[in-house]
Design an enzyme around this catalytic site. Structure first.
Site, short mmCIF file in Angstrom:
data_model
loop_
_atom_site.label_atom_id
_atom_site.label_comp_id
_atom_site.label_asym_id
_atom_site.label_seq_id
_atom_site.Cartn_x
_atom_site.Cartn_y
_atom_site.Cartn_z
N SER A 1 0.81 -1.22 0.00
CA SER A 1 0.00 0.00 0.00
C SER A 1 0.84 1.28 0.00
O SER A 1 1.58 1.54 -0.93
CB SER A 1 -0.95 -0.06 1.19
OG SER A 1 -1.82 1.04 1.22
N ASN B 1 -7.97 8.67 6.86
CA ASN B 1 -6.90 8.52 5.85
C ASN B 1 -7.43 8.32 4.43
O ASN B 1 -6.65 8.25 3.48
CB ASN B 1 -5.96 7.37 6.23
CG ASN B 1 -6.63 6.00 6.24
OD1 ASN B 1 -7.64 5.78 5.56
ND2 ASN B 1 -6.09 5.07 7.01
N GLY C 1 -0.43 -0.37 15.61
CA GLY C 1 -0.62 -1.78 15.22
C GLY C 1 0.60 -2.35 14.52
O GLY C 1 0.68 -3.55 14.29
#
Length: 539
Positions: free
Chosen positions: A64, A379, A505
């Site tokens: 990504s 986002n 995370g």
């Protein structure tokens, strides 16, 4: 007789000293240490396909918005949704098995635990972004899939949402709710045709400059444009940052994450005052809009703004179609959503807002419980989900006037325009353009719907992020003891203050978010909360 599972694990040995975790976006790290993970994900995908009676499971090779040297992999369920949580745990366990024999034993243990017949045909669908490491990692996935005796279908370069779309189409193609044709032209045809219907003859004013992060979205958008109405009748698109020949330029000083984080346009942007611009991320599943006003001031229209714009439009369509008595629309956000956006949805749009922990899977799950669930992370990652009962109600609804019919037709077209399997930057972009055309708005009118509260996001590096435990959709810390009380005390000191801290995370860090009535107060609050976190993290 040779054991093909152990053989493939031996061919792609796990590096020593690395612990892998299937996070919110699958496995993601430096590409050079992913070969073993890729092969093992091929094995897991085959098992998951068999567990579901041979349905196609997707494997997307992408990192990504990460830098070019990274890569990653995530598995996709039959309807294009995220991998079931139980199987995320199995994937993590499989990735961390030490020896080829351990891998083989665990493979058979999973089969036994879920009563999976290893003779059942299995189907695995694979796509990848344009990273230089992609071809090598694809061969590792294919080795795993073939070792498990499954049938692979390699689609080559795709955006992440295109891979999700292919998986959903393949699994629904022989059913009454067939999603579309599982080919690239099928994808472009479905969304371009829906775009034309959703516009309903409305004119789009001005052009759109699209920054494609030098990723896979560039060539795919260029292809999609060929299917859209000619620019004099539809949308004039200028594609920038679409250099996939130089993989090392991926996400560098461009892309949705760059724009959102730095609060400025990519240096390569050549747009003029009040020109509409948007940025995709490296795998084209995130979208943010922005523009510069006549004073050259930058204005971001992020995921919160897209959610409010889309929710307002769909709410109007439901009402004007005569469906508001039977359909309820809601918005799902995370704690990172700007307080002004939440207030606008509740006070102005009169819609409910649910807050979930960070991560698309949490938002998607909450949105799926609503009749019409609009979800976007700040986002820029998000979509809209229509429940099966909602789709049925819309299909059966008889309009009582030409005006109701017009709204109903646009609503039906929007359902086809929205990629309901996952957030899709290209589909979301077309949806935003449809809404702006119907409202006859430019970026200034969109921005004027509400004023964002000034906010600041900081990262505090800590030795162990796992000591920070949250509750209330990550808005309150329950561990370490007493830390939330200190944060609350600081929040009380500023006007319209709100702050929270949550463990990252992906790295040993805690992210601190703060907002307040003024920029100075937001910055000061973020700094003070970061100091509280730092002290607790080193205690």
């Amino acid at each position: 007789m040779a054991d093909p599972i152990a053989e493939v694990a031996k061919k792609h040995p796990a590096p020593e000293g690395i612990v892998y975790a299937y996070g919110t976006a699958g496995f993601r790290t430096k590409a050079e240490v992913l070969d073993s993970v890729m092969a093992r994900c091929g094995l897991i995908a085959a098992l998951r396909s068999r567990a579901l009676g041979g349905k196609s499971i997707g494997v997307m090779i992408t990192a990504s918005h990460n830098p070019p040297e990274d890569n990653g992999v995530k598995l996709v369920e039959p309807l294009g949704n995220m991998l079931a949580e139980e199987w995320e745990v199995l994937s993590t366990e499989m990735a961390n098995k030490a020896t080829p024999e351990d891998v083989s034993a665990f493979y058979r243990e999973i089969a036994e635990r879920f009563n999976i017949k290893l003779s059942t045909p299995a189907h695995v669908v694979i796509g990848r972004d344009t990273r230089a490491s992609g071809a090598r990692l694809l061969s590792c996935v294919l080795d795993g899939v073939k070792a498990a005796g499954a049938e692979p279908k390699d689609y080559g370069f795709l955006t992440t949402p295109q891979l999700h779309y292919m998986v959903r189409c393949l699994n629904t193609q022989d059913t009454s709710d067939a999603y579309g044709t599982p080919t690239e032209p099928g994808y472009y045809e479905k969304f371009s045709e829906a775009f034309k219907r959703a516009l309903g003859g409305k004119k789009i004013s001005g052009s759109l400059t699209v920054d494609c992060a030098n990723g896979v979205g560039g060539p795919k958008l260029t292809e999609l444009v060929k299917y859209l109405p000619p620019k004099d009748q539809g949308l004039e698109i200028f594609v920038v940052n679409d250099n996939v020949i130089k993989p090392e330029s991926l996400n560098v000083e461009c892309g949705a994450d760059f724009v959102k984080t730095n609060q400025r346009a990519p240096p390569s942007s050549k747009s003029g005052p009040n020109d509409r611009c948007c940025s995709l991320d490296g795998d084209a599943d995130r979208l943010v809009y922005y523009f510069k006003d006549s004073n050259n001031m930058f204005h971001l229209l992020d995921g919160d703004r897209i959610a409010t714009l889309v929710a307002s439009f769909l709410g109007d369509l439901v009402r004007h179609s005569g469906l508001s008595d039977i359909l309820k629309l809601g918005v799902v956000q995370t704690a990172y959503a700007n307080g002004a956006a939440t207030n606008y949805v509740e006070q102005n749009l009169k819609l409910t807002v649910d807050c979930t922990p960070t991560g698309v899977k949490h938002l998607h799950h909450a949105a799926a419980k609503l009749d019409i669930g609009v979800y976007f992370e700040a986002n820029g990652h998000g979509t809209v989900i229509f429940s099966a009962a909602t789709l049925e109600a819309i299909a059966k609804h008889e309009p009582r006037s030409p005006a109701q019919k017009e709204s109903l037709d646009v609503l039906k077209a929007c359902i086809d325009l929205i990629n309901q399997s996952v957030g899709d930057a290209l589909s979301d972009m077309l949806l935003v353009e449809v809404v702006l055309a119907h409202k006859n708005w430019g970026p200034q009118e969109w921005l004027a719907t509400y004023n964002d509260l000034p906010n600041r996001l900081l990262k505090v590096v800590v030795s162990d992020r796992n000591q920070f435990k949250t509750t209330d959709a990550e808005r309150k810390l329950v561990k370490p003891d007493g830390i939330q009380k200190q944060i609350d005390a600081e929040v009380q000191k500023v006007r319209q203050g709100r702050s929270f801290a949550r463990a990252s995370g992906t790295e040993d860090a805690v992210r601190v978010y703060a907002e307040a009535a003024t920029r100075a107060e937001a910055d000061d609050l973020a700094r003070k909360v970061a100091e509280i976190v730092k002290a607790a993290g080193s205690a």
